[in-house]
Design a protein around this motif. Structure first.
Motif, mmCIF file in Angstrom:
data_model
loop_
_atom_site.group_PDB
_atom_site.id
_atom_site.type_symbol
_atom_site.label_atom_id
_atom_site.label_comp_id
_atom_site.label_asym_id
_atom_site.label_seq_id
_atom_site.Cartn_x
_atom_site.Cartn_y
_atom_site.Cartn_z
ATOM 1 N N ALA A 86 0.904 -1.132 -0.053
ATOM 2 C CA ALA A 86 0.097 -0.171 -0.179
ATOM 3 C C ALA A 86 0.954 1.202 0.019
ATOM 4 C CB ALA A 86 -0.950 -0.061 1.165
ATOM 5 N N THR A 87 2.196 1.198 0.575
ATOM 6 C CA THR A 87 3.034 2.243 0.579
ATOM 7 C C THR A 87 3.528 2.542 -0.622
ATOM 8 O OG1 THR A 87 3.598 1.555 2.918
ATOM 9 C CG2 THR A 87 5.004 3.285 1.791
ATOM 10 N N ILE A 88 3.851 1.581 -1.446
ATOM 11 C CA ILE A 88 4.511 1.625 -2.784
ATOM 12 C C ILE A 88 3.398 2.354 -3.757
ATOM 13 C CG2 ILE A 88 5.503 0.687 -4.902
ATOM 14 C CD1 ILE A 88 6.897 -1.455 -2.766
ATOM 15 N N GLU A 89 2.169 1.714 -3.359
ATOM 16 C CA GLU A 89 0.832 1.982 -4.524
ATOM 17 C C GLU A 89 0.658 3.462 -4.211
ATOM 18 O OE1 GLU A 89 -1.973 -0.663 -3.378
ATOM 19 O OE2 GLU A 89 -0.830 -2.343 -4.099
ATOM 20 N N ALA A 90 0.695 4.116 -2.922
ATOM 21 C CA ALA A 90 0.515 5.357 -2.539
ATOM 22 C C ALA A 90 1.346 6.317 -3.077
ATOM 23 C CB ALA A 90 0.389 5.429 -0.969
ATOM 24 N N ALA A 91 2.804 6.021 -2.934
ATOM 25 C CA ALA A 91 3.837 6.827 -3.554
ATOM 26 C C ALA A 91 3.695 6.861 -5.010
ATOM 27 C CB ALA A 91 4.955 6.091 -3.286
ATOM 28 N N ASP A 92 3.144 5.751 -5.840
ATOM 29 C CA ASP A 92 2.966 5.895 -7.289
ATOM 30 C C ASP A 92 1.782 6.740 -7.469
ATOM 31 O OD1 ASP A 92 3.523 4.906 -9.952
ATOM 32 O OD2 ASP A 92 1.803 3.900 -9.585
ATOM 33 N N MET A 93 0.790 6.523 -6.715
ATOM 34 C CA MET A 93 -0.479 7.165 -7.203
ATOM 35 C C MET A 93 -0.409 8.706 -6.976
ATOM 36 S SD MET A 93 -4.033 6.222 -5.523
ATOM 37 C CE MET A 93 -5.695 7.386 -5.782
ATOM 38 N N TYR A 94 0.336 9.170 -5.944
ATOM 39 C CA TYR A 94 0.487 10.369 -5.618
ATOM 40 C C TYR A 94 1.679 11.010 -6.094
ATOM 41 C CZ TYR A 94 -3.578 9.420 -2.862
ATOM 42 O OH TYR A 94 -4.982 8.970 -2.402
ATOM 43 N N ALA A 95 2.513 10.491 -6.741
ATOM 44 C CA ALA A 95 3.927 10.875 -7.405
ATOM 45 C C ALA A 95 4.673 11.358 -6.407
ATOM 46 C CB ALA A 95 3.510 12.039 -8.493
ATOM 47 N N PHE A 96 4.810 10.765 -5.339
ATOM 48 C CA PHE A 96 5.942 11.063 -4.336
ATOM 49 C C PHE A 96 7.111 10.093 -4.351
ATOM 50 C CE2 PHE A 96 7.947 11.233 -0.029
ATOM 51 C CZ PHE A 96 7.645 12.568 0.483
ATOM 52 N N ASP A 97 8.203 10.716 -4.518
ATOM 53 C CA ASP A 97 9.500 9.930 -4.380
ATOM 54 C C ASP A 97 9.713 8.830 -3.419
ATOM 55 O OD1 ASP A 97 12.320 8.960 -4.773
ATOM 56 O OD2 ASP A 97 12.895 11.091 -5.225
ATOM 57 N N MET A 98 9.815 7.717 -3.833
ATOM 58 C CA MET A 98 9.782 6.477 -2.680
ATOM 59 C C MET A 98 11.236 6.802 -2.010
ATOM 60 S SD MET A 98 7.861 3.127 -3.745
ATOM 61 C CE MET A 98 8.726 3.225 -5.401
ATOM 62 N N THR A 99 12.122 7.291 -2.652
ATOM 63 C CA THR A 99 13.601 7.078 -2.184
ATOM 64 C C THR A 99 13.675 8.216 -0.876
ATOM 65 O OG1 THR A 99 14.318 8.632 -3.735
ATOM 66 C CG2 THR A 99 14.486 6.326 -4.289
ATOM 67 N N LYS A 100 12.631 9.065 -0.870
ATOM 68 C CA LYS A 100 12.516 10.223 0.192
ATOM 69 C C LYS A 100 11.627 9.665 1.487
ATOM 70 C CE LYS A 100 13.693 13.966 -2.678
ATOM 71 N NZ LYS A 100 13.396 15.391 -2.971
ATOM 72 N N LEU A 101 11.445 8.463 1.352
ATOM 73 C CA LEU A 101 10.614 7.743 2.867
ATOM 74 C C LEU A 101 11.444 7.391 3.817
ATOM 75 C CD1 LEU A 101 7.586 5.987 0.988
ATOM 76 C CD2 LEU A 101 7.511 7.890 1.900
ATOM 77 N N ILE A 102 11.229 7.638 5.104
ATOM 78 C CA ILE A 102 11.970 7.186 6.177
ATOM 79 C C ILE A 102 11.006 6.803 7.135
ATOM 80 C CG2 ILE A 102 13.599 7.663 8.039
ATOM 81 C CD1 ILE A 102 14.517 10.344 6.438
ATOM 82 N N PHE A 103 11.072 5.503 7.365
ATOM 83 C CA PHE A 103 10.405 4.582 8.284
ATOM 84 C C PHE A 103 10.836 4.619 9.804
ATOM 85 C CE2 PHE A 103 8.619 3.247 4.286
ATOM 86 C CZ PHE A 103 7.515 3.402 4.490
ATOM 87 N N GLU A 104 10.069 5.014 10.882
ATOM 88 C CA GLU A 104 10.381 5.241 12.183
ATOM 89 C C GLU A 104 9.787 4.103 13.053
ATOM 90 O OE1 GLU A 104 10.279 8.878 14.125
ATOM 91 O OE2 GLU A 104 11.105 10.021 12.417
ATOM 92 N N VAL A 105 10.702 3.557 13.959
ATOM 93 C CA VAL A 105 9.843 2.543 14.764
ATOM 94 C C VAL A 105 10.182 3.338 16.198
ATOM 95 C CG1 VAL A 105 11.756 1.134 14.938
ATOM 96 C CG2 VAL A 105 9.834 0.360 16.042
ATOM 97 N N THR A 106 8.954 3.517 16.717
ATOM 98 C CA THR A 106 9.058 4.348 18.075
ATOM 99 C C THR A 106 9.342 3.321 19.371
ATOM 100 O OG1 THR A 106 7.901 5.640 19.737
ATOM 101 C CG2 THR A 106 6.785 4.031 18.325
ATOM 102 N N GLU A 107 10.230 3.575 20.287
ATOM 103 C CA GLU A 107 10.504 2.751 21.479
ATOM 104 C C GLU A 107 9.107 2.591 22.204
ATOM 105 O OE1 GLU A 107 13.783 3.643 23.670
ATOM 106 O OE2 GLU A 107 15.097 2.945 22.071
ATOM 107 N N SER A 108 8.104 3.401 22.218
ATOM 108 C CA SER A 108 7.040 3.466 22.990
ATOM 109 C C SER A 108 5.893 2.063 22.429
ATOM 110 C CB SER A 108 5.896 4.655 22.827
ATOM 111 O OG SER A 108 5.672 4.894 21.415
ATOM 112 N N GLU A 109 6.467 1.748 21.520
ATOM 113 C CA GLU A 109 5.758 0.523 20.752
ATOM 114 C C GLU A 109 6.476 -0.854 21.216
ATOM 115 O OE1 GLU A 109 3.350 -2.074 17.973
ATOM 116 O OE2 GLU A 109 3.205 -0.399 19.047
ATOM 117 N N GLN A 110 6.150 -1.926 21.989
ATOM 118 C CA GLN A 110 6.650 -2.738 22.797
ATOM 119 C C GLN A 110 7.138 -3.727 21.614
ATOM 120 O OE1 GLN A 110 4.329 -5.202 25.421
ATOM 121 N NE2 GLN A 110 5.854 -6.281 26.146
ATOM 122 N N ILE A 111 8.421 -3.979 21.808
ATOM 123 C CA ILE A 111 9.202 -5.015 20.627
ATOM 124 C C ILE A 111 9.237 -6.227 21.494
ATOM 125 C CG2 ILE A 111 10.858 -5.082 18.815
ATOM 126 C CD1 ILE A 111 8.964 -2.888 18.307
#
Length: 254
Positions: free
Chosen positions: A109-134
């Motif tokens: 869905a992320t790739i589809e959204a970037a393609d659909m809205y013409a957003f450069d996928m190489t400019k995406l940064i994914f953050e995982v927060t420490e408040s989320e129990q891993i």
């Protein structure tokens, strides 16, 4: 596998509508700056409610039944809104690792959204927060590895508040490490905090991870961190998050 445009649009519309969540989500954006270059390098997308309610209001409505769809909807909404606002910097998106059952499947869905809205996928940064129990470091490693192969950057958020162990940092090797605001608060007055930041920064430098200090609220904190060799910053001192707007940073008056 490629999808017809009609299917792509329907998939993104489903995420954007929030129908499966039972409530609408919107996005606020807070700039991240490179102090040495005096410019904005990224915006972090922060989830809000339909009337701009804070993240707390939103997360009270997230449960095991809608966690996966919430994670997907946030990604799509962040990309759609950033593209509509003309964002041409990096875009930081928070994700819930416990909602990602298979990295390759869940990124569609992320790739589809970037393609659909013409957003450069190489400019995406994914953050995982420490408040989320891993509970599974290997699972998070697989996610980071999969995202890196796709050309996405990865980040650990709020380092210093949750699973802040050095072995996680060295094993996961994120592109960016965001220091928690509790570690940053009044750091100019605490030698202990300064030592922690200095030690973490040294490890990050050796493995090629950039260090970002978030939660900057005073000039004294910023100056102290500059002395410690940090130059990526985020916080109210620079700019507050703004709902569906890309805030500017008044470098000339800071």
């Amino acid at each position: 596998m490629d999808f017809p445009d009609s299917i792509k649009q329907q998939t993104c519309r489903d995420c954007l509508s929030g129908q499966s969540l039972g409530f609408e989500i919107r996005m606020a954006f807070q700039p991240i700056v490179d102090w040495h270059k005096q410019h904005i390098v990224s915006y972090e997308a922060l989830v809000r409610g339909p009337q701009g309610e804070g993240a707390g209001w939103v997360f009270e409505r997230v449960n095991e039944e809608n966690r996966y769809y919430f994670d997907q909807a946030c990604r799509v909404k962040a990309i759609e809104t950033a593209a509509r606002l003309g964002c041409n910097t990096y875009l930081n998106i928070n994700f819930l690792p416990n909602a990602v059952y298979n990295p390759e499947t869940c990124i569609k869905a992320t790739i589809e959204a970037a393609d659909m809205y013409a957003f450069d996928m190489t400019k995406l940064i994914f953050e995982v927060t420490e408040s989320e129990q891993i509970i599974d470091k290997d699972h998070l490693q697989r996610i980071f590895s999969s995202y890196s192969k796709r050309g996405f950057k990865t980040a650990i958020d709020d380092y210093g508040s949750g699973f802040s162990r050095m072995d996680w940092l060295t094993d996961l090797r994120p592109d960016i490490l965001k220091l928690d605001m509790q570690l940053i608060r009044d750091i100019d007055q605490s030698h202990d905090k300064q030592k922690i930041v200095r030690d973490v920064a040294n490890v990050c430098r050796l493995q090629g991870t950039q260090v970002l200090a978030e939660g900057i609220e005073t000039k004294e904190e910023l100056d102290c961190l500059l002395d410690l060799g940090i130059h990526l910053f985020q916080g109210y001192y620079l700019a507050k998050p703004t709902l569906e707007e890309l805030a500017k940073v008044p470098f000339e008056v800071l």
